[in-house]
Design a protein around this motif. Structure first.
Motif, PDB file in Angstrom:
ATOM      1  N   MET A   1      10.481 -67.948 -53.081  1.00 34.87           N
ATOM      2  CA  MET A   1      10.411 -68.807 -51.784  1.00 34.87           C
ATOM      3  C   MET A   1       8.987 -68.439 -50.914  1.00 34.87           C
ATOM      4  O   MET A   1       8.386 -69.361 -50.404  1.00 34.87           O
ATOM      5  N   TYR A   2       8.976 -67.065 -50.981  1.00 33.78           N
ATOM      6  CA  TYR A   2       7.859 -67.010 -49.656  1.00 33.78           C
ATOM      7  C   TYR A   2       6.311 -67.132 -50.043  1.00 33.78           C
ATOM      8  O   TYR A   2       5.660 -67.493 -50.162  1.00 33.78           O
ATOM      9  N   ASP A   3       6.683 -66.752 -52.563  1.00 26.67           N
ATOM     10  CA  ASP A   3       5.016 -67.171 -52.523  1.00 26.67           C
ATOM     11  C   ASP A   3       4.522 -68.781 -52.334  1.00 26.67           C
ATOM     12  O   ASP A   3       3.663 -69.299 -53.441  1.00 26.67           O
ATOM     13  N   GLU A   4       5.893 -69.417 -52.898  1.00 24.77           N
ATOM     14  CA  GLU A   4       5.500 -71.059 -52.686  1.00 24.77           C
ATOM     15  C   GLU A   4       4.743 -71.637 -51.032  1.00 24.77           C
ATOM     16  O   GLU A   4       4.177 -72.129 -51.280  1.00 24.77           O
ATOM     17  N   LEU A   5       5.191 -70.888 -49.948  1.00 25.24           N
ATOM     18  CA  LEU A   5       5.137 -71.183 -49.067  1.00 25.24           C
ATOM     19  C   LEU A   5       4.385 -70.760 -48.499  1.00 25.24           C
ATOM     20  O   LEU A   5       3.083 -71.150 -48.091  1.00 25.24           O
ATOM     21  N   VAL A   6       3.544 -69.623 -48.810  1.00 26.54           N
ATOM     22  CA  VAL A   6       2.351 -68.715 -48.515  1.00 26.54           C
ATOM     23  C   VAL A   6       1.646 -69.092 -49.536  1.00 26.54           C
ATOM     24  O   VAL A   6       0.376 -69.333 -48.906  1.00 26.54           O
ATOM     25  N   ASN A   7       1.327 -69.099 -50.936  1.00 26.44           N
ATOM     26  CA  ASN A   7      -0.119 -69.558 -51.683  1.00 26.44           C
ATOM     27  C   ASN A   7      -0.281 -70.322 -52.003  1.00 26.44           C
ATOM     28  O   ASN A   7      -1.031 -70.895 -52.525  1.00 26.44           O
ATOM     29  N   ASN A   8       1.398 -71.841 -52.209  1.00 27.66           N
ATOM     30  CA  ASN A   8       0.860 -72.842 -52.935  1.00 27.66           C
ATOM     31  C   ASN A   8       1.075 -74.078 -51.297  1.00 27.66           C
ATOM     32  O   ASN A   8       0.680 -74.602 -51.452  1.00 27.66           O
ATOM     33  N   GLN A   9       1.996 -72.787 -50.430  1.00 28.72           N
ATOM     34  CA  GLN A   9       1.682 -74.376 -48.824  1.00 28.72           C
ATOM     35  C   GLN A   9       0.968 -74.510 -47.653  1.00 28.72           C
ATOM     36  O   GLN A   9       1.302 -74.832 -47.077  1.00 28.72           O
ATOM     37  N   GLY A  10       0.276 -73.102 -48.151  1.00 29.98           N
ATOM     38  CA  GLY A  10      -0.402 -72.829 -46.662  1.00 29.98           C
ATOM     39  C   GLY A  10      -0.299 -72.527 -45.606  1.00 29.98           C
ATOM     40  O   GLY A  10      -0.687 -72.007 -44.419  1.00 29.98           O
ATOM     41  N   MET A  11       0.660 -71.472 -45.868  1.00 33.72           N
ATOM     42  CA  MET A  11       1.705 -71.243 -44.357  1.00 33.72           C
ATOM     43  C   MET A  11       1.587 -69.920 -44.318  1.00 33.72           C
ATOM     44  O   MET A  11       1.403 -69.099 -45.051  1.00 33.72           O
ATOM     45  N   ALA A  12       1.456 -69.618 -42.899  1.00 32.39           N
ATOM     46  CA  ALA A  12       1.262 -68.188 -42.320  1.00 32.39           C
ATOM     47  C   ALA A  12       2.484 -67.327 -42.965  1.00 32.39           C
ATOM     48  O   ALA A  12       3.687 -68.061 -42.514  1.00 32.39           O
ATOM     49  N   PRO A  13       1.797 -66.726 -43.283  1.00 32.61           N
ATOM     50  CA  PRO A  13       3.111 -64.914 -43.981  1.00 32.61           C
ATOM     51  C   PRO A  13       4.156 -64.837 -42.887  1.00 32.61           C
ATOM     52  O   PRO A  13       5.306 -65.078 -43.624  1.00 32.61           O
ATOM     53  N   ASP A  14       3.682 -64.822 -41.146  1.00 37.90           N
ATOM     54  CA  ASP A  14       5.839 -64.589 -40.521  1.00 37.90           C
ATOM     55  C   ASP A  14       5.678 -66.394 -40.390  1.00 37.90           C
ATOM     56  O   ASP A  14       7.305 -65.840 -39.832  1.00 37.90           O
ATOM     57  N   VAL A  15       5.130 -67.074 -40.607  1.00 39.52           N
ATOM     58  CA  VAL A  15       6.030 -68.281 -40.401  1.00 39.52           C
ATOM     59  C   VAL A  15       6.944 -68.305 -40.919  1.00 39.52           C
ATOM     60  O   VAL A  15       7.277 -69.530 -41.639  1.00 39.52           O
ATOM     61  N   ALA A  16       6.309 -68.497 -42.663  1.00 38.60           N
ATOM     62  CA  ALA A  16       6.681 -68.694 -43.988  1.00 38.60           C
ATOM     63  C   ALA A  16       8.563 -68.057 -44.312  1.00 38.60           C
ATOM     64  O   ALA A  16       9.031 -68.442 -44.587  1.00 38.60           O
ATOM     65  N   LYS A  17       8.582 -66.739 -43.562  1.00 38.50           N
ATOM     66  CA  LYS A  17       9.575 -65.228 -43.821  1.00 38.50           C
ATOM     67  C   LYS A  17       9.949 -65.354 -42.319  1.00 38.50           C
ATOM     68  O   LYS A  17      12.161 -65.786 -42.591  1.00 38.50           O
ATOM     69  N   LEU A  18      10.263 -66.684 -40.787  1.00 42.58           N
ATOM     70  CA  LEU A  18      10.993 -67.312 -40.151  1.00 42.58           C
ATOM     71  C   LEU A  18      12.075 -68.320 -40.870  1.00 42.58           C
ATOM     72  O   LEU A  18      13.097 -68.441 -40.899  1.00 42.58           O
ATOM     73  N   MET A  19      11.059 -69.149 -41.930  1.00 41.49           N
ATOM     74  CA  MET A  19      11.415 -70.914 -42.181  1.00 41.49           C
ATOM     75  C   MET A  19      12.827 -69.970 -43.418  1.00 41.49           C
ATOM     76  O   MET A  19      14.023 -70.429 -43.465  1.00 41.49           O
ATOM     77  N   ILE A  20      12.209 -68.875 -43.975  1.00 43.22           N
ATOM     78  CA  ILE A  20      13.195 -68.411 -44.837  1.00 43.22           C
ATOM     79  C   ILE A  20      14.447 -67.997 -44.752  1.00 43.22           C
ATOM     80  O   ILE A  20      15.409 -67.924 -44.619  1.00 43.22           O
ATOM     81  N   ALA A  21      14.318 -67.301 -43.344  1.00 43.72           N
ATOM     82  CA  ALA A  21      15.346 -66.833 -42.337  1.00 43.72           C
ATOM     83  C   ALA A  21      16.635 -67.182 -42.290  1.00 43.72           C
ATOM     84  O   ALA A  21      17.487 -67.647 -41.875  1.00 43.72           O
ATOM     85  N   GLU A  22      15.659 -69.011 -42.312  1.00 40.68           N
ATOM     86  CA  GLU A  22      16.676 -70.391 -41.646  1.00 40.68           C
ATOM     87  C   GLU A  22      17.600 -70.417 -42.497  1.00 40.68           C
ATOM     88  O   GLU A  22      18.434 -70.999 -42.193  1.00 40.68           O
ATOM     89  N   MET A  23      16.919 -70.708 -44.296  1.00 41.20           N
ATOM     90  CA  MET A  23      17.807 -70.996 -45.205  1.00 41.20           C
ATOM     91  C   MET A  23      18.759 -70.064 -44.935  1.00 41.20           C
ATOM     92  O   MET A  23      19.724 -70.156 -45.635  1.00 41.20           O
ATOM     93  N   GLU A  24      18.588 -68.734 -45.577  1.00 35.22           N
ATOM     94  CA  GLU A  24      19.208 -67.820 -45.416  1.00 35.22           C
ATOM     95  C   GLU A  24      20.954 -67.676 -44.307  1.00 35.22           C
ATOM     96  O   GLU A  24      21.761 -67.783 -44.482  1.00 35.22           O
ATOM     97  N   ARG A  25      20.365 -68.108 -43.211  1.00 36.66           N
ATOM     98  CA  ARG A  25      21.421 -67.885 -42.173  1.00 36.66           C
ATOM     99  C   ARG A  25      22.206 -69.575 -42.071  1.00 36.66           C
ATOM    100  O   ARG A  25      23.395 -68.946 -41.731  1.00 36.66           O
ATOM    101  N   GLU A  26      21.669 -70.119 -42.883  1.00 35.05           N
ATOM    102  CA  GLU A  26      22.358 -71.252 -43.509  1.00 35.05           C
ATOM    103  C   GLU A  26      23.342 -71.393 -44.301  1.00 35.05           C
ATOM    104  O   GLU A  26      25.053 -71.997 -44.219  1.00 35.05           O
ATOM    105  N   ASN A  27      22.641 -70.612 -45.866  1.00 30.33           N
ATOM    106  CA  ASN A  27      23.945 -70.175 -46.382  1.00 30.33           C
ATOM    107  C   ASN A  27      23.504 -68.849 -46.879  1.00 30.33           C
ATOM    108  O   ASN A  27      24.243 -68.214 -46.443  1.00 30.33           O
ATOM    109  N   SER A  28      22.724 -69.265 -47.769  1.00 34.61           N
ATOM    110  CA  SER A  28      22.207 -67.481 -48.762  1.00 34.61           C
ATOM    111  C   SER A  28      21.489 -67.850 -49.525  1.00 34.61           C
ATOM    112  O   SER A  28      21.049 -68.579 -49.943  1.00 34.61           O
ATOM    113  N   LEU A  29      20.508 -66.421 -49.524  1.00 35.19           N
ATOM    114  CA  LEU A  29      18.971 -66.661 -50.522  1.00 35.19           C
ATOM    115  C   LEU A  29      19.842 -66.449 -52.024  1.00 35.19           C
ATOM    116  O   LEU A  29      18.900 -65.843 -52.226  1.00 35.19           O
ATOM    117  N   SER A  30      20.604 -66.929 -52.468  1.00 35.37           N
ATOM    118  CA  SER A  30      21.838 -66.032 -53.346  1.00 35.37           C
ATOM    119  C   SER A  30      20.664 -67.007 -54.781  1.00 35.37           C
ATOM    120  O   SER A  30      21.657 -68.202 -54.431  1.00 35.37           O
TER     121      SER A  30
END
Length: 167
Positions: free
Chosen positions: A1-30
């Motif tokens: 996910m991080y690779d997709e958001l940063v390298n393919n979607q052009g998000m800043a690394p810290d912003v991508a991490k924040l978005m992933i954390a919200e997905m994790e908070r919602e459910n799980s990153l399993s």
């Protein structure tokens, strides 16, 4: 996910991490949650974002566009591509909501498009995820999202992809 958001979607690394954390908070990153369905109050919801009620159609369309069957089984078997499609679809939906509804939805999209966020802006993203995107229980404090951000930081420690230039 991080690779997709940063390298393919052009998000800043810290912003991508924040978005992933919200997905994790919602459910799980399993992987089984990211590439599957689960029950939420008697409804079948899709992936870690908990898409339901037709919202999952964008995910299925993106799966099909990438050559995967737009079915629960196709999602399950989509592997790494499906994980990346999840992240890209979430960002796509956030941007689409911003264009469609404006206001706080657009504010969230704009914040996620920034090159970096200060602590206040990070908390604003967390708040908007809570009240406008995921719309989760108001009694859950933002600290839970902050804690997940720390977890994602540790998970991506050493991951230093170079984001593409912004245009």
């Amino acid at each position: 996910m991080y690779d997709e958001l940063v390298n393919n979607q052009g998000m800043a690394p810290d912003v991508a991490k924040l978005m992933i954390a919200e997905m994790e908070r919602e459910n799980s990153l399993s992987r089984s949650t990211i590439l599957g369905t689960h029950d939420d109050a008697g409804k079948t919801v899709y992936v870690a974002v908990s898409w339901q009620g037709g919202r999952e159609q964008m995910l299925m369309d993106n799966l099909e566009a990438a050559g995967h069957s737009p079915t629960i089984e196709g999602l399950k078997n989509s592997g790494d591509a499906g994980v990346k499609i999840n992240a890209a679809t979430m960002l796509q939906e956030i941007n689409q909501r911003g264009q469609q509804y404006g206001g706080e939805h657009q504010e969230l999209a704009d914040l996620l498009a920034k090159d970096s966020l200060n602590d206040g802006e990070k908390d604003r993203v967390r708040h908007l995820m809570k009240t406008r995107y995921f719309v989760y229980n108001q009694s859950i404090p933002l600290q839970r999202s902050r804690d997940w951000s720390d977890t994602v930081d540790k998970m991506t420690l050493g991951a230093n992809p170079t984001p593409p230039p912004r245009v």
